[in-house]
Write a protein that holds these residues in place. Structure first.
Motif, PDB file in Angstrom:
ATOM      1  N   LEU A   1      89.160  74.490  69.581  1.00  0.00           N
ATOM      2  CA  LEU A   1      89.512  75.102  70.872  1.00  0.00           C
ATOM      3  C   LEU A   1      88.163  75.123  71.685  1.00  0.00           C
ATOM      4  O   LEU A   1      87.206  75.826  70.908  1.00  0.00           O
ATOM      5  CB  LEU A   1      89.938  76.470  70.425  1.00  0.00           C
ATOM      6  CG  LEU A   1      90.232  77.337  71.687  1.00  0.00           C
ATOM      7  CD1 LEU A   1      91.406  76.575  72.463  1.00  0.00           C
ATOM      8  CD2 LEU A   1      90.848  78.717  71.404  1.00  0.00           C
ATOM      9  N   HIS A   2      88.261  74.805  72.805  1.00  0.00           N
ATOM     10  CA  HIS A   2      87.059  74.931  73.688  1.00  0.00           C
ATOM     11  C   HIS A   2      87.101  75.904  74.523  1.00  0.00           C
ATOM     12  O   HIS A   2      86.302  77.019  74.599  1.00  0.00           O
ATOM     13  CB  HIS A   2      86.693  73.571  74.255  1.00  0.00           C
ATOM     14  CG  HIS A   2      85.660  73.848  75.424  1.00  0.00           C
ATOM     15  ND1 HIS A   2      84.663  73.875  75.229  1.00  0.00           N
ATOM     16  CD2 HIS A   2      85.975  73.347  76.746  1.00  0.00           C
ATOM     17  CE1 HIS A   2      84.073  74.106  76.349  1.00  0.00           C
ATOM     18  NE2 HIS A   2      84.772  73.746  77.637  1.00  0.00           N
ATOM     19  N   ARG A   3      88.288  75.947  75.415  1.00  0.00           N
ATOM     20  CA  ARG A   3      88.401  77.244  76.276  1.00  0.00           C
ATOM     21  C   ARG A   3      90.021  77.520  76.539  1.00  0.00           C
ATOM     22  O   ARG A   3      90.904  76.502  76.060  1.00  0.00           O
ATOM     23  CB  ARG A   3      88.024  76.140  77.751  1.00  0.00           C
ATOM     24  CG  ARG A   3      88.261  77.336  78.836  1.00  0.00           C
ATOM     25  CD  ARG A   3      87.405  76.475  80.128  1.00  0.00           C
ATOM     26  NE  ARG A   3      88.374  75.514  80.534  1.00  0.00           N
ATOM     27  CZ  ARG A   3      88.156  75.433  81.893  1.00  0.00           C
ATOM     28  NH1 ARG A   3      88.014  76.426  82.680  1.00  0.00           N
ATOM     29  NH2 ARG A   3      89.262  74.487  82.488  1.00  0.00           N
TER      30      ARG A   3
ATOM     31  N   GLY B   1      78.115  75.639  67.622  1.00  0.00           N
ATOM     32  CA  GLY B   1      76.794  75.165  67.496  1.00  0.00           C
ATOM     33  C   GLY B   1      75.956  75.650  68.431  1.00  0.00           C
ATOM     34  O   GLY B   1      75.533  76.888  68.657  1.00  0.00           O
ATOM     35  N   ASP B   2      75.325  74.612  68.820  1.00  0.00           N
ATOM     36  CA  ASP B   2      74.119  74.614  69.786  1.00  0.00           C
ATOM     37  C   ASP B   2      74.439  75.684  70.986  1.00  0.00           C
ATOM     38  O   ASP B   2      73.462  75.910  71.721  1.00  0.00           O
ATOM     39  CB  ASP B   2      73.227  73.359  70.249  1.00  0.00           C
ATOM     40  CG  ASP B   2      72.606  72.866  68.862  1.00  0.00           C
ATOM     41  OD1 ASP B   2      72.232  73.654  68.272  1.00  0.00           O
ATOM     42  OD2 ASP B   2      72.090  71.760  68.959  1.00  0.00           O
TER      43      ASP B   2
ATOM     44  N   GLY C   1      77.265  87.250  64.815  1.00  0.00           N
ATOM     45  CA  GLY C   1      76.228  87.462  63.838  1.00  0.00           C
ATOM     46  C   GLY C   1      75.939  86.510  62.636  1.00  0.00           C
ATOM     47  O   GLY C   1      75.352  86.856  61.696  1.00  0.00           O
ATOM     48  N   LYS C   2      76.287  85.471  62.911  1.00  0.00           N
ATOM     49  CA  LYS C   2      76.005  84.223  62.024  1.00  0.00           C
ATOM     50  C   LYS C   2      74.692  83.870  62.127  1.00  0.00           C
ATOM     51  O   LYS C   2      74.255  83.477  63.509  1.00  0.00           O
ATOM     52  CB  LYS C   2      77.155  83.091  62.287  1.00  0.00           C
ATOM     53  CG  LYS C   2      78.326  83.544  62.079  1.00  0.00           C
ATOM     54  CD  LYS C   2      79.410  82.340  62.400  1.00  0.00           C
ATOM     55  CE  LYS C   2      80.835  82.758  61.912  1.00  0.00           C
ATOM     56  NZ  LYS C   2      81.630  81.831  62.424  1.00  0.00           N
ATOM     57  N   ARG C   3      73.841  83.798  60.874  1.00  0.00           N
ATOM     58  CA  ARG C   3      72.513  83.428  61.123  1.00  0.00           C
ATOM     59  C   ARG C   3      72.012  81.937  61.327  1.00  0.00           C
ATOM     60  O   ARG C   3      71.306  81.454  62.144  1.00  0.00           O
ATOM     61  CB  ARG C   3      71.570  84.001  60.100  1.00  0.00           C
ATOM     62  CG  ARG C   3      71.418  85.727  60.295  1.00  0.00           C
ATOM     63  CD  ARG C   3      70.897  86.083  59.218  1.00  0.00           C
ATOM     64  NE  ARG C   3      71.695  86.614  58.103  1.00  0.00           N
ATOM     65  CZ  ARG C   3      72.664  87.815  58.261  1.00  0.00           C
ATOM     66  NH1 ARG C   3      72.708  88.339  59.585  1.00  0.00           N
ATOM     67  NH2 ARG C   3      73.593  88.133  57.408  1.00  0.00           N
TER      68      ARG C   3
ATOM     69  N   PRO D   1      76.708  72.467  63.533  1.00  0.00           N
ATOM     70  CA  PRO D   1      77.550  71.760  64.470  1.00  0.00           C
ATOM     71  C   PRO D   1      78.975  72.191  64.119  1.00  0.00           C
ATOM     72  O   PRO D   1      79.258  72.178  62.827  1.00  0.00           O
ATOM     73  CB  PRO D   1      77.171  70.281  63.985  1.00  0.00           C
ATOM     74  CG  PRO D   1      75.882  70.016  63.372  1.00  0.00           C
ATOM     75  CD  PRO D   1      75.949  71.291  62.645  1.00  0.00           C
ATOM     76  N   GLY D   2      79.680  72.397  65.129  1.00  0.00           N
ATOM     77  CA  GLY D   2      80.938  72.760  64.789  1.00  0.00           C
ATOM     78  C   GLY D   2      81.380  74.073  64.414  1.00  0.00           C
ATOM     79  O   GLY D   2      82.434  74.679  64.443  1.00  0.00           O
ATOM     80  N   ARG D   3      80.255  74.975  64.097  1.00  0.00           N
ATOM     81  CA  ARG D   3      80.537  76.511  63.604  1.00  0.00           C
ATOM     82  C   ARG D   3      80.487  77.259  64.958  1.00  0.00           C
ATOM     83  O   ARG D   3      80.105  77.126  66.038  1.00  0.00           O
ATOM     84  CB  ARG D   3      79.344  76.826  63.039  1.00  0.00           C
ATOM     85  CG  ARG D   3      79.335  78.232  62.142  1.00  0.00           C
ATOM     86  CD  ARG D   3      78.222  78.505  61.352  1.00  0.00           C
ATOM     87  NE  ARG D   3      78.645  79.408  60.452  1.00  0.00           N
ATOM     88  CZ  ARG D   3      77.730  79.957  59.719  1.00  0.00           C
ATOM     89  NH1 ARG D   3      76.565  80.093  60.095  1.00  0.00           N
ATOM     90  NH2 ARG D   3      78.340  80.818  58.990  1.00  0.00           N
ATOM     91  N   LYS D   4      81.608  78.060  64.724  1.00  0.00           N
ATOM     92  CA  LYS D   4      81.867  79.058  65.833  1.00  0.00           C
ATOM     93  C   LYS D   4      80.816  80.257  65.703  1.00  0.00           C
ATOM     94  O   LYS D   4      81.085  81.150  64.807  1.00  0.00           O
ATOM     95  CB  LYS D   4      83.420  79.623  65.777  1.00  0.00           C
ATOM     96  CG  LYS D   4      84.297  78.604  66.140  1.00  0.00           C
ATOM     97  CD  LYS D   4      85.812  78.821  65.920  1.00  0.00           C
ATOM     98  CE  LYS D   4      86.940  77.786  66.524  1.00  0.00           C
ATOM     99  NZ  LYS D   4      88.114  78.129  65.935  1.00  0.00           N
ATOM    100  N   MET D   5      79.976  80.176  66.703  1.00  0.00           N
ATOM    101  CA  MET D   5      78.842  81.265  66.737  1.00  0.00           C
ATOM    102  C   MET D   5      79.240  82.606  67.542  1.00  0.00           C
ATOM    103  O   MET D   5      78.747  83.646  67.338  1.00  0.00           O
ATOM    104  CB  MET D   5      77.667  80.685  67.337  1.00  0.00           C
ATOM    105  CG  MET D   5      77.370  79.483  66.507  1.00  0.00           C
ATOM    106  SD  MET D   5      76.986  79.767  64.805  1.00  0.00           S
ATOM    107  CE  MET D   5      75.542  80.752  64.888  1.00  0.00           C
TER     108      MET D   5
END
Ligand code: AMP
Length: 362
Positions: free
Chosen positions: A222-224, A321-322, A342-344, A348-352
């Protein structure tokens, strides 16, 4: 002293949450606002976004029966932030405390075949589908559903994993051989939009459904989300009614996410259901009278729901990700409601995190 299941839990009661990710974190924050304490059960050793904002945390594997029993005995009710809770885990917990949503919701949502059968049994449309268990049924399914179709593993698929678009009998057999797992074939839907509806049901049967939203994906993630979806008001009403019917027929308690395809001629087809709070409902934190997270906590605590009314139009964008590196730009944007998990480590692909922008209600 644990509270009886049918009671409304008072503030200070302990809500147990299986899973330590961002959904658990936002549930825990909503629970804290209502005065509950949260106990998170998650195997993750490092990042545990939910554990960081909770009073108690158990770090154990989902098949650690002794840890599960200790956890269940230490909380007043159990809920979860992901649908692939192993059946045995749910069974152990349910033998000690009420698990909400219940076993039927999990069973239906964990396997695409009973899920589709259940939706169809309610007279709600899905993509045409057929079970694929061997090469023979793969060929037969393609003959019935081709010329374009999607093969999906019945279990444990997410974000496009365990899925293949196929356009011949041979491709179907080939994809099935790759999956090595019971699957279903779905006819390809040339949809106009992907939409979803988030709805909640309380223990006494009250239902609140949010406005239907539209979802854009990038790389199967999901992007938006645009709230409300740019659809006719009858489509909104139909989608909410579909969600309400699913909730009532599962005797469901909590929040559900229902993903649908809107066809070019205005039909709604249910794609899948998620028995939990949902990424396409994050906008409710900032744009609605009550967020999906508060509704879920209210429901599992035996409380009545509050209004799901939307006070603003909204756009929710996932920070993946970035994207998280843009925090300074986002922080300077007056209209941006920022939520970081709060993910340190950025991967890539990680929902931050996500950002929601509000607009005047139309
Ligand atoms: P799912 O894992 O079932 O949510 O599918 C992931 C994505 O694949 C969906 O969001 C759609 O974009 C696409 N998709 C899944 N099933 C179909 C289908 N039957 N026809 C067309 N596109 C599909």
């Amino acid at each position: 002293m644990p509270h009886a299941a049918s009671q409304k839990l008072p503030p200070n009661a302990i809500i147990g949450i299986l899973g330590g990710g961002q959904l658990g974190r936002m549930l825990a924050m909503a629970a804290a606002e209502l005065g509950f304490r949260v106990h998170v059960f998650a195997p993750d050793a490092d990042d545990c976004p939910a554990g960081e904002v909770s009073a108690f945390r158990t770090q154990s594997a989902y098949d650690d029966e002794a840890a599960l029993r200790r956890f269940a005995n230490a909380v007043d009710v159990v809920t979860y932030e992901f649908e692939n809770v192993p059946a045995r885990t749910a069974e152990i917990l349910a033998s000690i405390r009420q698990v909400r949503p219940g076993a039927r919701a999990l069973a239906v949502a964990q396997d695409r075949l009973p899920e589709k059968d259940f939706i169809a049994s309610l007279g709600i449309e899905t993509a045409p589908y057929a079970a694929v268990d061997d090469d023979e049924s793969a060929r037969a399914a393609f003959r019935k559903l081709g010329p374009r179709a999607v093969l999906k593993t019945r279990q444990l698929g997410y974000d496009g994993k365990g899925q293949a678009k196929v356009s011949s009998e041979a491709e179907t057999v080939e994809a099935f051989a790759r999956f090595m797992s019971p699957s279903i074939l779905e006819g390809f839907i040339d949809f106009e939009r992907e939409v979803s509806v988030i709805a909640a049901r309380s223990a006494d049967g009250g239902i609140e459904a949010y406005d239907v939203v539209e979802n854009e994906h990038r790389n199967h993630i999901l992007h938006r989300t645009i709230a409300p979806a740019r659809v006719a008001s009858t489509v909104n009403e139909n989608a909410r009614e579909i969600a309400a019917r699913i909730l009532a027929n599962l005797d469901y308690v909590g929040v559900i996410g229902v993903e649908l395809f809107l066809t070019r001629n205005g039909r709604l087809l249910v794609n899948e259901i998620a028995p939990r709070v949902h990424n396409s409902g994050h906008w409710t934190l900032d744009a609605c009278a009550t967020s999906q997270f508060e509704q879920h906590i209210r429901a599992v605590a035996g409380w009545p729901l509050r209004s799901a009314a939307r006070h603003s139009n909204a756009e929710m964008v996932n920070l993946i990700g970035d994207d998280a590196k843009d925090w300074e730009v986002l922080a300077a944007e007056p209209n941006a409601c920022i939520h970081f998990y709060g993910k340190r480590d950025i991967k890539p692909g990680r929902k931050m995190g996500h950002v929601t922008r509000l607009f005047a209600k139309e």
